[in-house]
Design an enzyme around this catalytic site. Structure first.
Site, PDB file in Angstrom:
ATOM      1  N   SER A   1       0.848  -1.188   0.000  1.00  0.00           N
ATOM      2  CA  SER A   1       0.000   0.000   0.000  1.00  0.00           C
ATOM      3  C   SER A   1       0.881   1.234   0.000  1.00  0.00           C
ATOM      4  CB  SER A   1      -0.866   0.009   1.266  1.00  0.00           C
ATOM      5  OG  SER A   1      -1.552   1.244   1.402  1.00  0.00           O
TER       6      SER A   1
ATOM      7  N   TYR B   1      -2.037   0.606  10.717  1.00  0.00           N
ATOM      8  CA  TYR B   1      -2.051   0.108   9.342  1.00  0.00           C
ATOM      9  C   TYR B   1      -0.746   0.438   8.622  1.00  0.00           C
ATOM     10  CZ  TYR B   1      -3.685  -0.816   4.589  1.00  0.00           C
ATOM     11  OH  TYR B   1      -3.827  -1.299   3.310  1.00  0.00           O
TER      12      TYR B   1
END
Length: 250
Positions: A136, A149
């Site tokens: 990501s 995250y």
């Protein structure tokens, strides 16, 4: 005996929805036999039936289930797409729930470890294997409310880099795709514990976020380069997102 071109096998984790499901479809269209792995059996069974693949119910955080996935996939395996992942919660460090962080690390880092370890023998046996991890842009930058995250996705990135170093000289490519803003059915809704309104706010006014098919398209491109070409990392964002903090909204 005539020459037989054997079908290449791909294993895709997190294949029940979003990027995983789109990738499974795109790989099947590109000629791969796709092993669709995810926790929700009924979803991957429908997908496997649609694309002529194999469904294997598997929680990547459970080593026994991952070993069963490897056994079901068989050998050789030519491509592993470590896509299972997720974000849970968006609280600041001060008030974040450690259980959310543990769950994110468990799936985004340890899950990737389990599946990679279990499938390495079959990837090696192919003589031309590829491990493609779905990271990501959160694995490259910090943003408020994202620490759990971003820490996990930085983990995904660093494990990828380390594995590439360790497998250097073997016929296995190690790649990472790092998508920015992708609108899928479930990712943001899951992050906010099912709060659809909060999830929708993320994409509010963004003219065209990426969709799962855009990422799947890039994954298939990476996986089908000539064997000597390793796409180390591919960062992909919608045009409207210049950076994590700079998004054009109408």
């Amino acid at each position: 005996m005539g020459t037989m071109i054997s079908t290449r096998t791909a294993v895709v984790t997190g294949a029940s929805s979003g990027i995983g499901a789109a990738t499974a479809r795109s790989l099947a269209a590109a000629g791969f036999r796709v092993v669709c792995a995810a926790r929700r059996a009924e979803r991957i069974e429908a997908l496997a039936a649609e694309i002529g693949g194999l469904a294997v119910a598997c929680d990547v955080t459970d080593r026994d289930e991952v070993d069963a996935l490897a056994a079901a996939a068989g050998s050789p395996v030519h491509l592993l797409v470590n896509n299972a992942g997720g974000a849970f919660g968006a609280d600041p460090v001060e008030s974040a729930d450690p259980a959310d962080w543990r769950a994110m690390y468990d799936v985004n880092v340890l899950g990737l470890l389990h599946v990679t370890q279990a499938l390495l023998p079959a990837l090696r046996a192919s003589g031309d294997g590829t491990i493609l991890n779905v990271g990501s842009t959160a694995g490259r930058i910090a943003y408020e409310g994202g620490a759990g995250y971003t820490a996990a996705k930085h983990g995904t990135q660093v494990v990828t880099e380390t594995l590439r170093l360790e497998l250097c000289g073997e016929p296995i490519r190690v790649c990472e795709i790092a998508p920015g803003m992708v609108r899928t059915d479930e990712f943001s809704t899951k992050r906010f514990g099912g709060d659809q309104e909060k999830a929708d706010q993320i994409y509010a006014g963004v003219p065209d976020p990426l969709v799962a098919e855009d990422v799947a398209d890039a994954i298939v491109w990476m996986a089908t380069r000539p064997s000597h070409v390793n796409v180390d990392e591919l960062v992909i964002r919608p045009r409207a997102q210049a950076a994590q903090h700079k998004v054009h909204r109408i």
